[in-house]
Design an enzyme around this catalytic site. Structure first.
Site: not given
Ligand code: NAD
Length: 422
Positions: A68, A92, A104, A144, A188
Site C-alpha cells: 500500500k 508507517k 510506492k 501522493d 494526514t
Molecule cells: P501538496 O502538493 O498538496 O502541497 C505541497 C506544498 O508544498 C505546496 O504548497 C507547495 O507549494 C509547497 N512547496 C513545494 N516546495 C516547497 C519549498 N521548497 N518550500 C516551501 N514550500 C514548498 O502536497 P501534500 O499532499 O500536502 O504533501 C506534502 C508532503 O506530505 C509530501 O512530502 C507528501 O509526501 C507528504 N505526505 C502527504 C500525505 C497526503 O495524504 N497528502 C500523506 C503522507 C505524507
C-alpha cells in the site's frame, strides 16, 4: 550521498535494529524490496508526436498485508526515491497498525507541463502497465505529490477495463462520489495534530499559545494549520514554494489565506483582514514576507516541514530555533541534520508517525469499499484518533524504554510488529 533517500532509509533501519535481536532473514527482507518494477510509458502528445515517460512501482514488503502506498508525479522521481518511500510505508503501516505492507510508485514527469488530455493518457497507460501487479488484495495505490482523486479514478477505470470488472478498492483517495471516504482530504493533517497533541501530553507540555511555522501550504499543511489552530496553537508562519508570510501575533483567518493563495497562486502577500487580503494590511498585522527557506528558522516553538524531502539539511539544521520539529513531509530531514538536531536536544516527531494519518484513513476507505459501507466523517475522525493516539504513545514509551530518539523508537515499534507477523 547522505541525501540519497534509500541509503538514509537503510541507515535508519540499521540504527533501530541495533536495539533488537532481529531475525537476520527479516532484516534481509526489509533491506531488499520484494519487487521493483520499471515501465516505459509511450503516449501521443497533443501535437501528434510520441513521447516516452518512465514509471516506477516498488512493492517493498507484504508481511502485514497487501502492498500500500501512493503514486507521485514529479520530475525528480527515481528508483531510489521510490524504494525509500515504499520502505517508509512498510514502517508507517506497522506503526498505525493497519493490515497493509508497503509500496510506492511514480512517474518522472512535471504534470504542470502536460495538458489535461496528456495527463489522462499518461495515467491510463501507467494503469495498464501496473494492472497485472495491483489489485484490492495485492497492491493498492493512492494519491501522493501531484496526484489526486481524479487520477486515482482513471486508474480504477483502466484497471476495470483490463480485468473485466470494476474493483473500487484497487485504489484509495478516490473522490467521495466515486467510492472515496469521508475525511480522507483532512486525514494526514488531522492525524499529525493528534500525534503532536498526544506527545505534548506525554511530555507534560501545554499546547495553548505554542507558536507554529509551517513550510508547505498544500493539502497536508493547510489542514494541519486549521486543526492545530482549533486546538489552541498559534499559527504564525505559512509558506509555499514561492515564499510565505510571518505574523508573530498569529495568522487568524486561515481560510482567507487559503482563498487568497488560490486566487493569487502564492501565500506571500496574503495578509487578510476580513475579505481583504493585500500588502496594505501587512503593517497593521505586524507581519512580513519570508522566503521558502526562512520559514524553518523562525523563532517559534514548533516548525513543520510539510513540503518535500530534504528540507532540513546540515546547512540549516543549526539555524532551527524551534524545540520541536513535526515532520509532516516524507523524509524532510537528512541524516546529518537529524544528528545535529538531536545534539541540540530538539524533539523530532518522525514522518513515519506524524504523517501516518493519511494511510490510516486510506485503510478505512479500502475497508468501506470491501464491505460496502459508508462511514460518517465524525466516525472517520474518531477512528483516526483511535489509531494515532496509541501509535504516538507506543513510540513515546519505546523512546523511554530504549533511551532513543522518537525516530529510532518509531522504527523499533514497527520492527517489533513486523517480527511478530513474520
Ligand atoms: P501538496 O502538493 O498538496 O502541497 C505541497 C506544498 O508544498 C505546496 O504548497 C507547495 O507549494 C509547497 N512547496 C513545494 N516546495 C516547497 C519549498 N521548497 N518550500 C516551501 N514550500 C514548498 O502536497 P501534500 O499532499 O500536502 O504533501 C506534502 C508532503 O506530505 C509530501 O512530502 C507528501 O509526501 C507528504 N505526505 C502527504 C500525505 C497526503 O495524504 N497528502 C500523506 C503522507 C505524507
Amino acid at each position: 550521498m547522505q541525501n540519497n533517500p534509500w541509503e538514509r532509509a537503510q541507515e535508519q533501519l540499521h540504527a533501530a535494529a541495533k536495539y533488537l535481536t532481529l531475525d537476520p532473514l527479516l532484516k534481509a527482507r526489509l533491506e531488499n524490496p520484494d519487487r521493483v518494477i520499471e515501465v516505459s510509458l509511450p503516449i501521443t502528445m497533443d501535437d501528434g508526436t510520441p513521447r516516452v515517460f518512465e514509471g516506477f512501482r516498488v512493492q517493498h514488503n507484504n508481511i502485514r498485508g497487501p502492498y500500500k502506498g501512493g503514486l507521485r508525479f514529479h520530475p525528480k522521481v527515481d528508483m531510489d526515491e521510490v524504494k525509500a518511500l515504499s520502505f517508509w510505508m512498510t514502517m508507517k503501516n506497522a506503526i498505525v497498525d493497519v493490515p497493509f505492507g508497503g509500496g510506492k510508485g511514480g512517474v518522472a514527469v512535471d504534470p504542470k507541463k502536460l495538458s489535461e488530455a496528456e495527463l489522462e493518457r499518461l495515467t491510463r497507460e501507467f494503469a495498464r502497465k501496473l494492472a497485472p501487479i495491483i489489485g484490492p488484495e495485492l497492491d493498492i495505490p493512492a494519491p501522493d505529490v501531484n496526484t489526486n482523486g481524479k487520477i486515482m479514478n482513471w486508474i480504477r477505470e483502466e484497471y476495470a477495463r483490463v480485468k473485466g470488472e470494476d474493483a473500487p478498492a484497487v485504489v484509495t483517495g478516490k473522490p467521495l462520489e466515486q467510492g472515496g471516504s469521508e475525511g480522507r482530504p483532512e486525514a494526514t493533517g488531522l492525524g499529525g495534530s493528534y500525534a503532536l497533541q498526544a506527545l505534548m501530553r506525554a511530555l507534560g507540555k501545554d499546547p495553548k499559545g505554542m507558536t507554529v511555522a509551517i513550510q508547505g501550504f498544500g493539502n497536508v499543511g493547510s489542514f494541519l494549520a486549521q486543526f492545530l489552530q482549533e486546538s489552541g496553537f498559534l499559527i504564525v508562519a505559512l509558506s509555499d514554494s514561492k515564499g510565505g508570510i510571518y505574523v508573530p501575533r498569529g495568522i487568524q483567518d486561515l481560510k482567507a489565506v487559503e482563498e487568497c493563495k488560490e486566487r493569487s497562486g502564492r501565500v506571500a502577500g496574503c495578509y487578510c483582514v476580513g475579505s481583504v487580503c493585500d500588502l496594505t494590511n501587512m503593517e497593521s498585522m505586524g507581519g512580513r514576507d519570508i522566503s521558502p527557506e526562512e520559514v524553518l528558522t523562525l523563532p517559534v516553538d514548533i516548525v513543520v516541514p510539510a513540503a518535500l524531502e530534504n528540507a532540513i539539511t546540515k546547512e540549516n539544521a543549526d539555524d532551527i530555533k524551534a524545540g520541536i520539529v513535526l515532520e509532516m513531509a516524507n523524509g524532510p530531514t537528512t541524516l546529518e541534520a537529524d544528528a545535529m538536531l538531536a545534539k541540540r536536544g530538539v524533539t523530532v516527531i518522525p514522518d513515519i508517525l506524524a504523517n501516518a494519518g493519511g494511510v490510516a484513513v486510506s485503510y478505512f476507505e479500502w475497508y468501506q469499499n470491501m464491505h460496502g459501507e459508508n462511514w460518517h466523517k465524525e466516525d472517520v475522525f474518531r477512528k483516526l484518533k483511535e489509531k494515532m493516539e496509541p501509535a504516538s504513545l507506543a513510540v513515546y514509551q519505546a523512546s523511554l524504554q530504549y533511551k532513543t530518539s522518537l525516530r529510532e523508537a518509531a522504527y523499533i515499534v514497527a520492527l517489533k510488529r513486523l517480527a511478530q507477523m513474520s
